[in-house]
Design a protein around this motif. Structure first.
Motif, PDB file in Angstrom:
ATOM      1  N   ARG A 152     112.145 -22.683 -10.132  1.00  0.00           N
ATOM      2  CA  ARG A 152     111.697 -23.312  -8.896  1.00  0.00           C
ATOM      3  C   ARG A 152     112.863 -23.610  -7.967  1.00  0.00           C
ATOM      4  O   ARG A 152     112.750 -23.494  -6.743  1.00  0.00           O
ATOM      5  CB  ARG A 152     110.952 -24.615  -9.216  1.00  0.00           C
ATOM      6  CG  ARG A 152     109.566 -24.400  -9.797  1.00  0.00           C
ATOM      7  CD  ARG A 152     109.012 -25.691 -10.363  1.00  0.00           C
ATOM      8  NE  ARG A 152     109.768 -26.127 -11.533  1.00  0.00           N
ATOM      9  CZ  ARG A 152     109.697 -27.345 -12.058  1.00  0.00           C
ATOM     10  NH1 ARG A 152     108.912 -28.247 -11.507  1.00  0.00           N
ATOM     11  NH2 ARG A 152     110.402 -27.653 -13.129  1.00  0.00           N
ATOM     12  N   ALA A 153     114.011 -23.981  -8.534  1.00  0.00           N
ATOM     13  CA  ALA A 153     115.180 -24.259  -7.699  1.00  0.00           C
ATOM     14  C   ALA A 153     115.606 -23.014  -6.936  1.00  0.00           C
ATOM     15  O   ALA A 153     115.998 -23.089  -5.765  1.00  0.00           O
ATOM     16  CB  ALA A 153     116.328 -24.774  -8.572  1.00  0.00           C
ATOM     17  N   ASP A 154     115.527 -21.835  -7.585  1.00  0.00           N
ATOM     18  CA  ASP A 154     115.908 -20.592  -6.909  1.00  0.00           C
ATOM     19  C   ASP A 154     114.924 -20.247  -5.796  1.00  0.00           C
ATOM     20  O   ASP A 154     115.315 -19.788  -4.712  1.00  0.00           O
ATOM     21  CB  ASP A 154     115.974 -19.444  -7.928  1.00  0.00           C
ATOM     22  CG  ASP A 154     117.097 -19.622  -8.944  1.00  0.00           C
ATOM     23  OD1 ASP A 154     118.055 -20.346  -8.620  1.00  0.00           O
ATOM     24  OD2 ASP A 154     116.995 -19.057 -10.042  1.00  0.00           O
ATOM     25  N   VAL A 155     113.631 -20.468  -6.066  1.00  0.00           N
ATOM     26  CA  VAL A 155     112.617 -20.189  -5.044  1.00  0.00           C
ATOM     27  C   VAL A 155     112.848 -21.074  -3.830  1.00  0.00           C
ATOM     28  O   VAL A 155     112.829 -20.612  -2.676  1.00  0.00           O
ATOM     29  CB  VAL A 155     111.200 -20.405  -5.607  1.00  0.00           C
ATOM     30  CG1 VAL A 155     110.163 -20.273  -4.495  1.00  0.00           C
ATOM     31  CG2 VAL A 155     110.906 -19.411  -6.724  1.00  0.00           C
ATOM     32  N   PRO A 189     102.060 -28.457 -14.394  1.00  0.00           N
ATOM     33  CA  PRO A 189     101.678 -27.046 -14.563  1.00  0.00           C
ATOM     34  C   PRO A 189     102.633 -26.085 -13.873  1.00  0.00           C
ATOM     35  O   PRO A 189     102.659 -24.901 -14.198  1.00  0.00           O
ATOM     36  CB  PRO A 189     100.280 -26.989 -13.925  1.00  0.00           C
ATOM     37  CG  PRO A 189     100.269 -28.102 -12.931  1.00  0.00           C
ATOM     38  CD  PRO A 189     101.123 -29.179 -13.515  1.00  0.00           C
ATOM     39  N   LEU A 190     103.448 -26.600 -12.924  1.00  0.00           N
ATOM     40  CA  LEU A 190     104.407 -25.749 -12.224  1.00  0.00           C
ATOM     41  C   LEU A 190     105.750 -25.860 -12.929  1.00  0.00           C
ATOM     42  O   LEU A 190     106.599 -26.687 -12.577  1.00  0.00           O
ATOM     43  CB  LEU A 190     104.554 -26.164 -10.754  1.00  0.00           C
ATOM     44  CG  LEU A 190     103.545 -25.568  -9.761  1.00  0.00           C
ATOM     45  CD1 LEU A 190     102.145 -26.051 -10.071  1.00  0.00           C
ATOM     46  CD2 LEU A 190     103.918 -25.958  -8.338  1.00  0.00           C
ATOM     47  N   THR A 191     105.928 -25.067 -13.964  1.00  0.00           N
ATOM     48  CA  THR A 191     107.148 -25.144 -14.768  1.00  0.00           C
ATOM     49  C   THR A 191     108.006 -23.903 -14.564  1.00  0.00           C
ATOM     50  O   THR A 191     107.554 -22.886 -14.049  1.00  0.00           O
ATOM     51  CB  THR A 191     106.794 -25.277 -16.257  1.00  0.00           C
ATOM     52  OG1 THR A 191     105.974 -24.156 -16.651  1.00  0.00           O
ATOM     53  CG2 THR A 191     106.031 -26.570 -16.516  1.00  0.00           C
ATOM     54  N   ASP A 192     109.259 -24.012 -14.983  1.00  0.00           N
ATOM     55  CA  ASP A 192     110.152 -22.857 -14.954  1.00  0.00           C
ATOM     56  C   ASP A 192     109.878 -21.968 -16.165  1.00  0.00           C
ATOM     57  O   ASP A 192     109.608 -22.476 -17.260  1.00  0.00           O
ATOM     58  CB  ASP A 192     111.613 -23.307 -14.980  1.00  0.00           C
ATOM     59  CG  ASP A 192     112.033 -23.995 -13.689  1.00  0.00           C
ATOM     60  OD1 ASP A 192     111.402 -23.711 -12.649  1.00  0.00           O
ATOM     61  OD2 ASP A 192     112.961 -24.807 -13.718  1.00  0.00           O
ATOM     62  N   ASP A 209     109.332 -34.122 -10.034  1.00  0.00           N
ATOM     63  CA  ASP A 209     109.053 -32.813 -10.612  1.00  0.00           C
ATOM     64  C   ASP A 209     107.579 -32.453 -10.547  1.00  0.00           C
ATOM     65  O   ASP A 209     107.225 -31.276 -10.480  1.00  0.00           O
ATOM     66  CB  ASP A 209     109.526 -32.800 -12.076  1.00  0.00           C
ATOM     67  CG  ASP A 209     109.516 -31.407 -12.677  1.00  0.00           C
ATOM     68  OD1 ASP A 209     110.149 -30.508 -12.095  1.00  0.00           O
ATOM     69  OD2 ASP A 209     108.861 -31.212 -13.715  1.00  0.00           O
ATOM     70  N   LEU A 210     106.713 -33.464 -10.560  1.00  0.00           N
ATOM     71  CA  LEU A 210     105.273 -33.193 -10.551  1.00  0.00           C
ATOM     72  C   LEU A 210     104.863 -32.502  -9.254  1.00  0.00           C
ATOM     73  O   LEU A 210     105.464 -32.722  -8.198  1.00  0.00           O
ATOM     74  CB  LEU A 210     104.494 -34.499 -10.715  1.00  0.00           C
ATOM     75  CG  LEU A 210     104.497 -35.093 -12.132  1.00  0.00           C
ATOM     76  CD1 LEU A 210     103.938 -36.507 -12.123  1.00  0.00           C
ATOM     77  CD2 LEU A 210     103.709 -34.214 -13.100  1.00  0.00           C
ATOM     78  N   PRO A 211     103.828 -31.668  -9.309  1.00  0.00           N
ATOM     79  CA  PRO A 211     103.446 -30.885  -8.133  1.00  0.00           C
ATOM     80  C   PRO A 211     102.829 -31.747  -7.041  1.00  0.00           C
ATOM     81  O   PRO A 211     102.444 -32.898  -7.258  1.00  0.00           O
ATOM     82  CB  PRO A 211     102.432 -29.885  -8.698  1.00  0.00           C
ATOM     83  CG  PRO A 211     101.855 -30.569  -9.890  1.00  0.00           C
ATOM     84  CD  PRO A 211     102.976 -31.378 -10.480  1.00  0.00           C
TER      85      PRO A 211
END
Length: 651
Positions: free
Chosen positions: A438-441, A351-354, A134-136
């Protein structure tokens, strides 16, 4: 199913184990180890039962000296002619029963704690791995793979061993010593107090040992992670090391790191040896004093011979845990270091969260807009992209060209939100990608990188990585075959097991061109609305590139595509070209228009042509476009001195 898609099955999450009051590096060992409680809680009943079993075994061992005292002061003290045979046999039977009970309880402890210990380890490893996924990308850019590997394998294995052995041993040993010393003081008076006084220097030594050993333990585990990184890098780069004859250099570097770790381990062993010597000598010296004092007390009838016998038998039971305290304590401190290293990663926030209220585009078509985008790798660093604007109309193919270091690959990372913009916004069909899941992107955007990554799985699994598992098998197979055909990856049918051939680690058993074609097929099979290609054809020969290019024109119809062009022939795929310079898009247009109007574009294309000629790669097949050679405001000497007529003819 792609890794980023939602999984309906309940799984432990990092947030459920991340405490708000996480202790720092200077926190007590008890507080640090207490952070394991959320992981251990489901296994707590069996662990407690195992601890009770171990404690029962210790109490059984402590009861045997009491029986011996009864025998010595009873039947044996009455003289040979007055021995009570029945009492002797009863005492023998009781000692045997206590010994069997001790053995049975130890066996029960092992059976109770082994299974939950492995489950706790598995849960922690799963939480760590999911968090790493999950981490960027920026996190993985900073962390060495060997450090993460050592945390997920050796550190968690150490924690499991401590939970099923070290923790219970520490608790049971402490209880045994406390109960045993209390019995000694209660039954033998001065002898017990003398033995208790011997615990004072032991306590001081243990405290000092803990402070020193903890620092050495952390250094050792960090060095082990660095050594794992060195092995990982050498194995992955073995072809380079062999090709340049640098195996000896790699060995020397590895040997130096291994020697450093060896010295640290020797320092650890030295600390353990010193405390073991202390924990052996002090109790033995105390027993020597007690022997002299006990003999005098027995001679003066202040204690019985049976009480003296029971004292030394009880002291023998206590001395075992005291001597083992060094090993148990070092294991506990190693476990504390492992906990610190585990939570060092788990506590790293993403930092990249839904968003809490994710949005979905009303009309998904694949239109991408980069609006006033700024990006920095570090807060204080220079911007890689600086107030950049670019629109990718739905269904069009845009080639992005620029000199090395202009930010092309970074821009490609922003579209699927592998990085987040520092300023501005990236919009997909009118919605900021930060407002989408993020999953949709990443279902909407597929990426094929210049340096392809394949996994130790079959060809089929690698190509279908981005395809939804819920699709019918026939549709998945159709996508697979079409993607392989477009990518000119027919070579897979000649592999030993065809599509079911297992690819070696990172696909190194294949050639560079074969890996690129499979990576391209993977992106095509996902059927995204937006396809980002970061020079995906760089390792292909001219004939294969032409075949792939011809089929890509067909398959890209209706798909919004951004192609990072590192070779002039790649521009042939595009409907239009965007020129990236100093972190900004300075011009957008067709190849012909830019040749005629943009000196920097002519300079970039000329540079790409030179590189292509140097490497024997085909040039861009485009007619001379009547370049007017106005010169513009050229940024470099070479740009201002380009022969426009020659450039137009060559391009």
């Amino acid at each position: 199913m792609p890794p980023d898609t939602a999984d309906p099955s309940p799984r432990p999450t990092v947030e459920s184990f991340r405490g708000s009051g996480a202790p720092g590096a200077d926190a007590s060992t008890v507080r640090a180890l207490a952070r394991l409680l959320p992981f251990v809680r489901p296994a707590l009943p069996r662990l407690v039962a195992g601890g009770v079993s171990a404690l029962g075994a210790s109490l059984a061992a402590l009861a045997i000296p009491r029986v011996l005292q009864h025998v010595v002061d009873g039947p044996l003290a009455a003289g040979a002619e007055a021995h009570d045979t029945g009492a002797l046999w009863s005492a023998l039977a009781l000692v045997l029963a206590l010994g069997l009970a001790e053995a049975g309880l130890i066996l029960l402890r092992r059976s109770l704690v082994m299974l939950p210990g492995t489950r706790v380890e598995a849960v922690m490893r799963g939480v760590l791995f999911r968090h790493l996924q999950d981490l960027p990308v920026a996190f993985h850019d900073r962390w060495a793979g060997g450090q993460l590997l050592s945390r997920s394998m050796s550190d968690l294995g150490l924690l499991r061993r401590w939970l099923v052995f070290g923790l219970l041993q520490l608790v049971v040993s402490t209880a045994t010593v406390v109960v045993g010393v209390a019995l000694l003081v209660a039954t033998t008076g001065w002898l017990g107090l003398v033995y208790l006084v011997g615990a004072v220097p032991v306590t001081v030594i243990v405290f000092r040992f803990s402070r020193r050993f903890r620092a050495i333990s952390r250094r050792s585990q960090d060095q082990a992670g660095d050594l794992a990184t060195a092995v990982e890098e050498s194995v992955h780069g073995i072809r380079v090391l062999k090709a340049f004859g640098r195996g000896r250099d790699a060995l020397d570097q590895f040997t130096g790191q291994a020697e450093e770790l060896r010295r640290t381990e020797l320092a650890k062993a030295g600390q353990q040896a010193r405390i073991n010597v202390s924990l052996t000598l002090i109790p033995e010296a105390t027993l020597a004093v007690c022997l002299v004092l006990g003999a005098w007390l027995a001679h003066t009838d202040q204690i019985t011979v049976g009480a003296l016998t029971a004292f030394f038998a009880t002291a023998a039971v206590i001395n075992g845990p005291v001597v083992d305290l060094g090993m148990t304590l070092s294991m506990t401190l190693n476990a504390r270091t492992a906990v610190d290293r585990f939570f060092e990663v788990v506590d790293t926030a993403n930092p990249l969260t839904d968003p809490p209220d994710p949005q979905v585009p009303d009309r998904p078509a694949g239109r991408v807009v980069l609006r006033d985008v700024t990006f920095r790798h570090d807060d204080d660093g220079a911007p890689v992209l600086d107030h950049l604007d670019l629109e990718l109309p739905a269904g069009t193919t845009t080639a992005l060209v620029g000199l090395t270091g202009s930010g092309k690959s970074t821009l490609a990372m922003l579209v699927p939100r592998l990085y987040d913009v520092t300023g501005g916004a990236v919009e997909l069909d009118g919605v900021d990608v930060r407002r989408m899941r993020r999953a949709d992107v990443r279902r909407a955007v597929a990426v094929a990188f210049e340096d392809p990554t394949l996994f130790s799985a079959s060809v089929r699994e690698n190509v279908l990585l981005g395809v939804d598992d819920a699709l019918p098998a026939a549709e998945r197979e159709r996508r697979l075959r079409e993607a392989l055909e477009v990518a000119q990856a027919g070579f897979v049918d000649d592999l030993p097991h065809g599509l079911d051939t297992r690819i070696g680690e990172e696909g190194l058993s294949l050639s560079g061109g074969q890996r690129q074609r499979l990576a391209l097929a993977r992106a095509i099979a996902a059927r995204p609305r937006v396809l980002v290609l970061d020079d995906p054809l760089s390792a292909l020969d001219v004939a294969t590139e032409e075949a792939v290019t011809a089929r890509l024109r067909d398959v890209l119809a209706g798909t919004t595509s951004l192609i990072i062009a590192h070779r002039p022939s790649t521009v042939a795929l595009a409907d239009r070209v965007a020129v990236l310079r100093d972190g900004r898009v300075t011009a957008v247009g067709t190849h012909s228009h830019l040749l005629a109007t943009d000196p920097h574009y002519r300079y970039v294309i000329s540079s790409l042509e030179d590189d292509a000629a140097e490497h024997g790669v085909g040039a861009l097949d485009a007619p001379g476009d009547g370049v007017d050679g106005d010169g513009g405001d050229a940024a470099t000497t070479r740009e201002t001195t380009l022969d426009d007529e020659a450039t137009g003819a060559r391009l």
